[in-house]
Scaffold this motif. Structure first.
Motif, PDB file in Angstrom:
ATOM      1  N   VAL A 285      32.186  31.482  44.657  1.00  0.00           N
ATOM      2  CA  VAL A 285      32.391  32.777  45.314  1.00  0.00           C
ATOM      3  C   VAL A 285      33.873  33.123  45.354  1.00  0.00           C
ATOM      4  O   VAL A 285      34.277  34.268  45.086  1.00  0.00           O
ATOM      5  CB  VAL A 285      31.801  32.758  46.738  1.00  0.00           C
ATOM      6  CG1 VAL A 285      32.178  34.025  47.496  1.00  0.00           C
ATOM      7  CG2 VAL A 285      30.280  32.610  46.687  1.00  0.00           C
ATOM      8  N   ALA A 286      34.718  32.144  45.681  1.00  0.00           N
ATOM      9  CA  ALA A 286      36.159  32.379  45.738  1.00  0.00           C
ATOM     10  C   ALA A 286      36.702  32.784  44.373  1.00  0.00           C
ATOM     11  O   ALA A 286      37.516  33.715  44.257  1.00  0.00           O
ATOM     12  CB  ALA A 286      36.867  31.120  46.235  1.00  0.00           C
ATOM     13  N   ARG A 287      36.261  32.113  43.315  1.00  0.00           N
ATOM     14  CA  ARG A 287      36.722  32.442  41.970  1.00  0.00           C
ATOM     15  C   ARG A 287      36.304  33.862  41.594  1.00  0.00           C
ATOM     16  O   ARG A 287      37.077  34.629  41.013  1.00  0.00           O
ATOM     17  CB  ARG A 287      36.147  31.427  40.975  1.00  0.00           C
ATOM     18  CG  ARG A 287      36.676  31.612  39.544  1.00  0.00           C
ATOM     19  CD  ARG A 287      36.152  30.536  38.606  1.00  0.00           C
ATOM     20  NE  ARG A 287      36.648  29.210  39.006  1.00  0.00           N
ATOM     21  CZ  ARG A 287      35.879  28.251  39.495  1.00  0.00           C
ATOM     22  NH1 ARG A 287      34.590  28.455  39.670  1.00  0.00           N
ATOM     23  NH2 ARG A 287      36.401  27.078  39.825  1.00  0.00           N
ATOM     24  N   TRP A 288      35.047  34.212  41.944  1.00  0.00           N
ATOM     25  CA  TRP A 288      34.559  35.566  41.631  1.00  0.00           C
ATOM     26  C   TRP A 288      35.373  36.611  42.378  1.00  0.00           C
ATOM     27  O   TRP A 288      35.723  37.659  41.806  1.00  0.00           O
ATOM     28  CB  TRP A 288      33.083  35.671  42.018  1.00  0.00           C
ATOM     29  CG  TRP A 288      32.529  37.060  41.834  1.00  0.00           C
ATOM     30  CD1 TRP A 288      32.041  37.614  40.681  1.00  0.00           C
ATOM     31  CD2 TRP A 288      32.428  38.083  42.837  1.00  0.00           C
ATOM     32  NE1 TRP A 288      31.645  38.907  40.906  1.00  0.00           N
ATOM     33  CE2 TRP A 288      31.876  39.225  42.221  1.00  0.00           C
ATOM     34  CE3 TRP A 288      32.747  38.130  44.187  1.00  0.00           C
ATOM     35  CZ2 TRP A 288      31.627  40.392  42.923  1.00  0.00           C
ATOM     36  CZ3 TRP A 288      32.514  39.313  44.892  1.00  0.00           C
ATOM     37  CH2 TRP A 288      31.956  40.427  44.258  1.00  0.00           C
ATOM     38  N   MET A 289      35.718  36.357  43.647  1.00  0.00           N
ATOM     39  CA  MET A 289      36.474  37.333  44.433  1.00  0.00           C
ATOM     40  C   MET A 289      37.879  37.512  43.879  1.00  0.00           C
ATOM     41  O   MET A 289      38.416  38.624  43.883  1.00  0.00           O
ATOM     42  CB  MET A 289      36.525  36.898  45.898  1.00  0.00           C
ATOM     43  CG  MET A 289      35.161  36.891  46.579  1.00  0.00           C
ATOM     44  SD  MET A 289      35.238  36.591  48.347  1.00  0.00           S
ATOM     45  CE  MET A 289      35.952  38.127  48.932  1.00  0.00           C
ATOM     46  N   VAL A 290      38.497  36.442  43.410  1.00  0.00           N
ATOM     47  CA  VAL A 290      39.816  36.544  42.789  1.00  0.00           C
ATOM     48  C   VAL A 290      39.740  37.384  41.533  1.00  0.00           C
ATOM     49  O   VAL A 290      40.607  38.241  41.258  1.00  0.00           O
ATOM     50  CB  VAL A 290      40.385  35.139  42.472  1.00  0.00           C
ATOM     51  CG1 VAL A 290      41.639  35.258  41.609  1.00  0.00           C
ATOM     52  CG2 VAL A 290      40.695  34.395  43.761  1.00  0.00           C
ATOM     53  N   GLU A 291      38.689  37.202  40.747  1.00  0.00           N
ATOM     54  CA  GLU A 291      38.502  37.996  39.528  1.00  0.00           C
ATOM     55  C   GLU A 291      38.311  39.483  39.855  1.00  0.00           C
ATOM     56  O   GLU A 291      38.659  40.351  39.047  1.00  0.00           O
ATOM     57  CB  GLU A 291      37.300  37.487  38.757  1.00  0.00           C
ATOM     58  CG  GLU A 291      37.494  36.077  38.160  1.00  0.00           C
ATOM     59  CD  GLU A 291      36.214  35.545  37.553  1.00  0.00           C
ATOM     60  OE1 GLU A 291      35.160  36.203  37.716  1.00  0.00           O
ATOM     61  OE2 GLU A 291      36.268  34.466  36.925  1.00  0.00           O
ATOM     62  N   GLN A 292      37.780  39.772  41.064  1.00  0.00           N
ATOM     63  CA  GLN A 292      37.577  41.158  41.454  1.00  0.00           C
ATOM     64  C   GLN A 292      38.811  41.781  42.112  1.00  0.00           C
ATOM     65  O   GLN A 292      38.798  42.974  42.453  1.00  0.00           O
ATOM     66  CB  GLN A 292      36.385  41.253  42.438  1.00  0.00           C
ATOM     67  CG  GLN A 292      35.088  40.670  41.910  1.00  0.00           C
ATOM     68  CD  GLN A 292      34.667  41.339  40.615  1.00  0.00           C
ATOM     69  OE1 GLN A 292      34.656  42.580  40.524  1.00  0.00           O
ATOM     70  NE2 GLN A 292      34.313  40.548  39.611  1.00  0.00           N
ATOM     71  N   GLY A 293      39.871  40.987  42.311  1.00  0.00           N
ATOM     72  CA  GLY A 293      41.112  41.545  42.841  1.00  0.00           C
ATOM     73  C   GLY A 293      41.551  41.022  44.179  1.00  0.00           C
ATOM     74  O   GLY A 293      42.591  41.432  44.701  1.00  0.00           O
ATOM     75  N   ALA A 294      40.779  40.099  44.795  1.00  0.00           N
ATOM     76  CA  ALA A 294      41.187  39.554  46.086  1.00  0.00           C
ATOM     77  C   ALA A 294      42.422  38.656  45.929  1.00  0.00           C
ATOM     78  O   ALA A 294      42.526  37.904  44.961  1.00  0.00           O
ATOM     79  CB  ALA A 294      40.032  38.757  46.688  1.00  0.00           C
ATOM     80  N   THR A 295      43.352  38.739  46.875  1.00  0.00           N
ATOM     81  CA  THR A 295      44.581  37.952  46.805  1.00  0.00           C
ATOM     82  C   THR A 295      44.766  37.021  48.002  1.00  0.00           C
ATOM     83  O   THR A 295      45.596  36.146  48.000  1.00  0.00           O
ATOM     84  CB  THR A 295      45.812  38.859  46.686  1.00  0.00           C
ATOM     85  OG1 THR A 295      45.840  39.749  47.823  1.00  0.00           O
ATOM     86  CG2 THR A 295      45.758  39.676  45.404  1.00  0.00           C
TER      87      THR A 295
END
Length: 296
Positions: A285-295
């Motif tokens: 989930v964390a990897r997916w959120m980073v790919e979506q722009g989360a910092t």
């Protein structure tokens, strides 16, 4: 049988398994209940700083009840309440986080009929909070100290009312500025199940009403619960007040609402908390959120 159950389960929509809480208007009627002697009952009110406690005390005294007020302070103290009401209502002041103060308080009191917890009304709205822990402590923290003390009493167990304001989404357009008070509702549900002898009732007030007006609603609700207490008819344990209308909570089958967007918005300036983040699923989930722009 197992195969048949699995087949039925796969054919049943998941929505049919789910329920949601809805609030429905319901009038408070007392005429069908037998008359109950109410004079002389002993009440303990954990009074807030905005005047609801004193207003409720005045309403109950008109019915012939005996009131003791308790305020949050820095240390244990007792006196008459001339400062707040100009009358002779006894009051106590205790340190909300000191369990010993609660024990001293109840040791000084006669057997109680009911306890009304209003301290959560002093919790600040989320946008004004500088110390989150201190504010939450004033609600759920003090309630925990209160319950632990009450359950040790050797006198008959008093009934318990928990009061919040703007902490529940009763109507779709409700502004939940009192969301930090909402943990009391969770604790109230647990108390009702674990200790039914307390007859715990959670009451939600309208942020638009004045203390005197809301005190009349509270006094009527307390009276109704007292009368139901002498019958086999269950009283409502979750009640709300909005725009002079009384609401009660009900479970109903979940109705699927059309999604406004199929994509979860991810903001680079926001902070996201993933619980259990060191497990395999959490890392994905964390990897997916980073790919979506989360910092963060």
């Amino acid at each position: 049988l197992v195969a048949k159950h699995r087949e039925e389960a796969t054919q049943t929509p998941i929505c049919d398994w789910l329920y949601e809480v809805v609030w429905q208007p319901q009038l408070l009627t007392l005429s069908t209940l037998p008359a109950v002697e109410t004079e002389g009952r002993q009440w303990l009110i954990f009074a807030d700083a905005s005047g609801h406690g004193e207003a409720l005390a005045a309403q109950l005294r008109q019915q012939g009840d005996i009131i003791t007020l308790v305020y949050a302070g820095l240390k244990y103290h007792s006196a008459n309440n001339k400062q707040y009401t100009g009358g002779d209502i006894p009051y106590f002041q205790i340190d909300p986080i000191q369990r010993e103060d609660y024990e001293r308080l109840f040791a000084a009191l006669p057997p109680l009929y009911g306890i009304v917890h209003l301290w959560s009304l002093d919790i600040l709205s989320l946008d004004k909070v500088s110390n989150l822990i201190e504010n939450v402590q004033l609600g759920s923290g003090t309630l925990l100290n209160l319950i632990q003390t009450v359950l040790q009493l050797e006198t008959p167990t008093p009934s318990l009312w928990l009061v919040t304001k703007n902490a529940q989404a009763v109507r779709k357009n409700d502004s939940l500025v009192g969301v930090l008070q909402s943990p009391l509702w969770g604790m109230g549900k647990v108390i009702a199940l674990a200790h039914p002898e307390l007859n715990c009732v959670s009451i939600e007030l309208d942020g638009e009403g004045l203390p005197d007006e809301q005190a009349k609603f509270l006094a009527a609700e307390l009276r109704a619960a007292s009368e139901f207490r002498h019958t086999t008819i269950p009283h409502e344990s979750q009640v709300a007040w909005r725009n002079r209308t009384r609401y009660v909570s009900r479970f109903k089958g979940y109705q699927k609402h059309p999604a406004t967007s199929s994509k979860m918005p991810i903001r680079p300036d926001a902070t996201y908390l993933i619980t259990g983040g060191f497990g395999g699923l959490g890392l994905l989930v964390a990897r997916w959120m980073v790919e979506q722009g989360a910092t963060h």
